[in-house]
Enzyme design. Structure first.
Site, short mmCIF file in Angstrom:
data_model
loop_
_atom_site.label_atom_id
_atom_site.label_comp_id
_atom_site.label_asym_id
_atom_site.label_seq_id
_atom_site.Cartn_x
_atom_site.Cartn_y
_atom_site.Cartn_z
N SER A 19 0.84 -1.20 0.00
CA SER A 19 0.00 0.00 0.00
C SER A 19 0.87 1.25 0.00
CB SER A 19 -0.90 0.02 1.23
OG SER A 19 -1.45 1.31 1.38
N HIS A 44 -1.22 -1.53 -4.17
CA HIS A 44 -2.47 -1.15 -3.51
C HIS A 44 -2.57 0.37 -3.40
CE1 HIS A 44 -5.92 -2.25 -0.95
NE2 HIS A 44 -5.57 -1.24 -0.16
N ASP A 46 -4.89 3.34 -2.00
CA ASP A 46 -5.99 3.66 -1.08
C ASP A 46 -6.59 5.01 -1.43
OD1 ASP A 46 -6.13 1.49 0.84
OD2 ASP A 46 -4.08 2.04 1.36
N MET A 48 -9.35 7.73 -0.46
CA MET A 48 -10.21 8.14 0.66
C MET A 48 -10.83 9.50 0.38
SD MET A 48 -7.81 7.05 3.84
CE MET A 48 -6.88 5.51 3.85
N HIS A 77 -8.38 0.57 -3.97
CA HIS A 77 -9.31 0.37 -2.85
C HIS A 77 -10.08 1.67 -2.63
CE1 HIS A 77 -9.59 -0.49 1.79
NE2 HIS A 77 -10.77 -0.47 1.22
N MET A 79 -12.40 3.90 -0.79
CA MET A 79 -13.08 4.15 0.48
C MET A 79 -13.89 5.43 0.28
SD MET A 79 -9.96 3.02 2.94
CE MET A 79 -8.80 3.01 1.58
N MET A 148 -11.27 -6.02 5.71
CA MET A 148 -10.48 -5.03 6.47
C MET A 148 -10.12 -5.63 7.83
SD MET A 148 -9.95 -2.45 4.54
CE MET A 148 -8.97 -1.64 5.81
N ASP A 186 -6.34 -6.51 4.67
CA ASP A 186 -5.76 -5.16 4.61
C ASP A 186 -5.78 -4.53 6.00
OD1 ASP A 186 -5.00 -2.58 3.93
OD2 ASP A 186 -6.74 -2.17 2.67
C1 DX5 Z 1 -6.33 1.58 5.61
C2 DX5 Z 1 -5.87 1.18 4.24
C3 DX5 Z 1 -4.73 0.26 4.22
C4 DX5 Z 1 -3.45 0.76 4.85
C5 DX5 Z 1 -2.69 -0.43 5.38
O1 DX5 Z 1 -7.56 2.23 5.50
O2 DX5 Z 1 -6.93 0.55 3.53
O3 DX5 Z 1 -4.46 -0.20 2.89
O4 DX5 Z 1 -2.63 1.45 3.97
O5 DX5 Z 1 -1.57 0.01 6.05
P1 DX5 Z 1 -0.72 -0.92 7.02
O6 DX5 Z 1 -0.26 -2.10 6.22
O7 DX5 Z 1 0.36 -0.02 7.46
O8 DX5 Z 1 -1.66 -1.34 8.13
ZN ZN Z 2 -6.48 -0.41 1.57
#
Ligand code: DX5
Ligand code: ZN
Length: 235
Positions: A19, A44, A46, A48, A77, A79, A148, A186
């Site tokens: 990620s 990955h 993310d 948001m 991903h 969100m 998650m 994740d």
């Molecule tokens: C959190 C994200 C994850 C995050 C994971 O909302 O969806 O992908 O980056 O980070 P680590 O591996 O550091 O927990």
């Molecule tokens: Zn993620």
């Protein structure tokens, strides 16, 4: 745009998806090269919106810039409260696998159709408080379920071991109704937390902190996660 599909990747090994949330954003392109040459299987991303989760990251413009520098499968991903409005933009920016949350406000079937319509692979995600049962009606429609293992929104949180039975439950659903389906986990995944959740049926590991901030280097962190491939249950 022709997209890479999840089905093209090996089923024999655990797939590692670093990620970029844990990377150094001041040199994002270099950071992606670092994990690509370290042997990761996908990347990955993310996304948001500051509404579905209390944090903001980046949008399709950044994805499209990264796309120019790598051939890695982009595991995006979303969100977002309204994923449907953004599927096209992320697909056109170069996302290959697009995952949205079942808890979002849009009709999951419509989101699945929109992602397929773009020629991408489809993932559906559940937050820690959402039961696996809600996925039953979608399990045949998707390529992947993202479980998650922390509350979404931030990197660097602690893995929730309570999610292990949920992974096992979803693995059983896939075995019965869609044997090609994959489970991604994740949040807080590292060399210590990965083995048990792989045994439960997780075949794709997201790792932010554990890969990008590994003292031993990203390549070594990825190698160790790959070494757990033998723990994958027979499919
Ligand atoms: C959190 C994200 C994850 C995050 C994971 O909302 O969806 O992908 O980056 O980070 P680590 O591996 O550091 O927990
Ligand atoms: Zn993620």
């Amino acid at each position: 745009m022709r997209h890479r599909l999840l089905g093209e990747l090996s089923r024999e090994k655990v797939l590692v998806s670093p990620s970029v949330l844990a990377s150094d954003f001041s040199c994002l392109g270099e950071e992606v090269k670092r994990v690509e040459s370290g042997g990761c299987d996908m990347l990955h991303l993310d996304i948001m919106d500051g509404h579905f989760v209390p944090n903001l990251t980046f949008g399709p413009g950044v994805v499209s810039s990264l796309r120019k520098g790598t051939g890695l499968l982009f595991d995006t991903h979303l969100m977002l409260t309204n994923p449907l409005s953004y599927v096209k933009a992320f697909a056109e920016a170069g996302s290959d696998l697009i995952t949205f949350h079942v808890e979002s406000e849009d009709d999951p079937r419509e989101v699945v159709d929109a992602i397929r319509g773009q020629g991408c692979s489809v993932g559906i995600s559940v937050k820690p408080g959402t039961s696996a049962k809600v996925l039953e009606q979608y399990i045949e429609l998707v390529d992947m379920v993202l479980v998650m293992t922390v509350e979404p929104g931030f990197g660097g949180q602690s893995f929730m071991a309570e999610m292990i039975p949920k992974v096992a439950e979803i693995a059983a659903m896939f075995r019965e109704k869609n044997p090609r389906g994959l489970i991604e986990v994740d949040g807080g995944i590292d060399a210590r937390t990965a083995p048990e959740i792989i045994r439960a049926g997780a075949g794709v590991l997201v790792a932010g902190t554990a890969v990008f901030r590994a003292k031993e280097g990203a390549a070594e962190a990825i190698r160790v996660l790959h070494s757990y491939s033998e723990l994958l249950p027979a499919r």
